[in-house]
Scaffold this active site. Structure first.
Site, PDB file in Angstrom:
ATOM      1  N   ASP A 172     -28.382  28.960  -8.806  1.00 40.98           N
ATOM      2  CA  ASP A 172     -27.376  29.948  -8.428  1.00 40.98           C
ATOM      3  C   ASP A 172     -28.005  30.968  -7.491  1.00 40.98           C
ATOM      4  O   ASP A 172     -28.948  31.670  -7.855  1.00 40.98           O
ATOM      5  CB  ASP A 172     -26.848  30.643  -9.687  1.00 40.98           C
ATOM      6  CG  ASP A 172     -25.597  31.472  -9.409  1.00 40.98           C
ATOM      7  OD1 ASP A 172     -25.092  31.431  -8.285  1.00 40.98           O
ATOM      8  OD2 ASP A 172     -25.136  32.153 -10.348  1.00 40.98           O
ATOM      9  N   ASP A 212     -22.635  28.481  -2.944  1.00 42.09           N
ATOM     10  CA  ASP A 212     -23.913  29.097  -3.321  1.00 42.09           C
ATOM     11  C   ASP A 212     -24.441  28.661  -4.689  1.00 42.09           C
ATOM     12  O   ASP A 212     -25.315  29.310  -5.251  1.00 42.09           O
ATOM     13  CB  ASP A 212     -23.792  30.615  -3.289  1.00 42.09           C
ATOM     14  CG  ASP A 212     -22.787  31.132  -4.316  1.00 42.09           C
ATOM     15  OD1 ASP A 212     -21.994  30.330  -4.837  1.00 42.09           O
ATOM     16  OD2 ASP A 212     -22.802  32.348  -4.597  1.00 42.09           O
ATOM     17  N   GLU A 213     -23.933  27.558  -5.233  1.00 40.84           N
ATOM     18  CA  GLU A 213     -24.447  27.097  -6.514  1.00 40.84           C
ATOM     19  C   GLU A 213     -24.251  25.601  -6.683  1.00 40.84           C
ATOM     20  O   GLU A 213     -23.349  25.003  -6.084  1.00 40.84           O
ATOM     21  CB  GLU A 213     -23.777  27.836  -7.680  1.00 40.84           C
ATOM     22  CG  GLU A 213     -22.287  27.600  -7.764  1.00 40.84           C
ATOM     23  CD  GLU A 213     -21.663  28.265  -8.978  1.00 40.84           C
ATOM     24  OE1 GLU A 213     -22.225  28.123 -10.087  1.00 40.84           O
ATOM     25  OE2 GLU A 213     -20.604  28.910  -8.821  1.00 40.84           O
TER      26      GLU A 213
END
Length: 422
Positions: free
Chosen positions: A11, A107-108
Site C-alpha cells: 500500500d 496505489d495498492e
C-alpha cells in the site's frame, strides 16, 4: 496439508501527495494537500501528506476548511499522468518478485510470494521491496504480511508510513478484536451504524456475534464480515482480475421502436437513475458516461463523454447522457437504449472542483439520494418517480415495466496495458 500461503498487501502511503513530493523535493516534510481548483483555493482535498494530516487535514474535506486547520498548507492540483506513471513503475517492480500480483487500485495491490521466498524470508523480501520503492521511485509504502488477503490488508494499515507488519491468525484476538468495527476493512459507516444498534462495537464483537443475526440484519455481507473477523478469507491472488472490466451500466429493449423524444427521455431518465443507485451502492463515482443507441435496423452506436469531475447523482448522469443523445441521435427509430458509468473511482479518491456552496449542495444531494435509494430498493423502481419519469399508467407503461434490462460491472483502467506484466 498444503503449504501455508504467504501474501503481501503493498500500500503506497499518501500516494498522490508522495508523488508530487518526489517531483518537487522541496515539498518533502511539508504539509501538502492534493485538491481540485487549487489556484482559486476551492475544491475538496483528495489526499494529504502525513504532515498535513497531523495538523487536522483529512480528505475529503473542503479546501477552505483544510486551509483554516492548517494555514501553511501547500496545495497542488491532481496530476493523474504522474500518478499513473508512478503506479506503473511500482507494479513493474513487484512483478520482478512474482507473477502473482493483483493490482486493486492505482496505489495498492496483493502479491502471493508463497513460492518466491526460498532465497529470503518474507520479512527480508518485504524490506527489500519497500527499500527499492523508496530508493528507485522516492515513494513511501507500507506492506502487510499474512496468510490471506483480509489479514494482509489489515496489517498494511497498522503501521504507516513505511511500516512492515506481520499478522498471523493466532494473533487476531489480541491485535484485531479490540479495534472498533469501523476500522475493519469491508465495514463502512452505514454498516458500522447498523452494528452499533445491534450492540456490536468491536471487531471482536463481530467475530463472536451470531451468524444468523448478522445474516438476518446484513444479508450475505453479514456472513462475509463474520468470516473476515475470524480470520477466514479464501480468496486467491488473481493476476487476471486486472483484465476484468469495471463499469456500471443498464440497457433496455423498448417494447416498440420509437422516435418520440419524450418517451426516449423517460427511458434514459430511468436508466440514469438505476446506474446512479448502483454507483452509490458501491461507493464509486463515474468519470465518463456512455450512451448506447441501437436502431430499428439493429445498427448500434456507442458514444461517451469524459466529464470534468466524477459524478454519482441521477441528475448528473442524465444530463451527460441526454447531451449525448441530442448530439448523436440520427433521427431513426430506436430499438434499444443503454446508459453506462465508466472510469470508476472510489468515493474517497474522487474529487470535484467546487466552492463551499457546491460542496454543501453535493453533500445534501448525496444524503437525499441515499434516502431515495433505500425507498426504491424496498418498494421497487417506480417509487418516488418524478414527473416525466412516472408518466401515465397506460398499456405502454405496463410494457415498459417489463422491459428487459442488461447490466454490467466492469474493472477500471487497471485492465489496460498499464498494469500488464511485460
Amino acid at each position: 496439508m498444503g503449504k501455508a500461503r504467504i501474501l503481501f498487501h503493498v500500500d503506497m502511503n499518501s500516494f498522490y501527495a508522495s508523488v508530487e513530493a518526489a517531483y518537487e523535493p522541496e515539498l518533502q516534510g511539508k504539509p501538502l494537500a492534493i485538491a481540485g481548483n487549487a489556484k482559486e483555493r476551492r475544491g475538496i482535498v483528495v489526499t494529504a501528506s502525513y504532515e498535513a494530516r497531523a495538523r487536522g487535514v483529512k480528505p475529503p474535506m473542503p479546501l477552505w476548511e483544510a486551509m483554516k486547520a492548517c494555514p501553511e498548507l501547500v496545495v497542488r492540483q491532481p496530476n493523474f499522468d504522474r500518478y499513473r506513471l508512478a503506479s506503473t513503475q511500482m507494479f513493474q517492480l513487484l512483478y520482478e518478485y512474482t507473477p502473482l500480483v493483483e493490482p486493486v487500485s492505482i496505489d495498492e495491490g496483493y502479491m502471493d510470494v508463497t513460492d518466491a521466498t526460498s532465497q529470503m524470508s518474507p520479512i527480508e523480501m518485504a524490506r527489500e521491496i519497500q527499500k527499492r520503492i523508496k530508493r528507485e521511485l522516492n515513494l513511501p509504502s507500507s506492506i502487510g504480511i499474512a496468510p490471506n488477503k483480509f489479514l494482509a490488508k489489515m496489517a498494511s494499515d497498522m503501521k504507516k508510513p513505511m511500516g512492515i507488519t506481520v499478522l498471523r491468525k493466532r494473533e487476531i484476538a489480541d491485535k484485531l478484536w479490540p479495534m472498533n468495527s469501523i476500522e475493519m476493512h469491508g465495514i463502512g459507516g452505514k454498516t458500522a451504524d447498523k452494528l452499533e444498534k445491534m450492540g456490536i462495537k468491536t471487531i471482536g464483537d463481530v467475530a463472536n456475534a451470531s451468524k444468523d443475526l448478522l445474516h438476518r440484519k446484513l444479508g450475505v455481507g453479514g456472513l462475509k464480515i463474520h468470516e473476515r473477523a475470524n480470520g477466514i478469507d479464501l480468496r486467491m491472488v488473481d493476476p487476471d482480475a486486472v483484465n476484468e472490466f469495471k463499469s456500471i451500466g443498464n440497457s433496455t429493449t423498448l417494447p416498440e421502436d420509437t422516435t418520440d423524444a419524450v418517451k426516449v427521455r423517460k427511458i434514459i431518465t430511468n436508466l440514469s437513475d438505476s446506474v446512479g443507485r448502483r454507483l452509490r451502492r458501491k461507493d464509486v463515482y463515474a468519470g465518463n458516461i456512455q450512451l448506447t443507441i441501437r436502431y430499428h435496423d439493429r445498427k448500434t452506436v456507442t458514444r461517451s463523454s469524459k466529464l470534468s469531475h466524477p459524478v454519482f447523482t441521477h441528475e448528473d448522469i442524465l444530463a451527460a447522457a441526454w447531451r449525448l443523445w441530442e448530439k448523436y441521435w440520427n433521427g431513426d427509430p430506436v430499438r434499444l437504449l443503454g446508459v453506462t458509468g465508466m472510469d470508476l473511482v472510489e468515493k474517497g479518491t474522487a474529487y470535484k472542483q467546487l466552492d463551499l456552496f457546491a460542496y454543501e449542495k453535493d453533500d445534501k444531494e448525496h444524503r437525499l439520494s441515499g434516502v431515495v435509494d433505500d425507498l426504491r430498493n424496498k418498494y421497487g423502481e417506480n417509487a418516488l418517480l418524478k414527473g416525466t419519469q412516472a408518466g401515465n399508467s397506460d398499456r405502454s407503461d405496463e410494457l415498459r415495466d417489463k422491459q428487459r434490462r442488461g447490466t454490467s460491472l466492469e474493472k477500471d483502467f487497471l485492465r489496460d496495458e498499464l498494469f500488464r506484466k511485460k
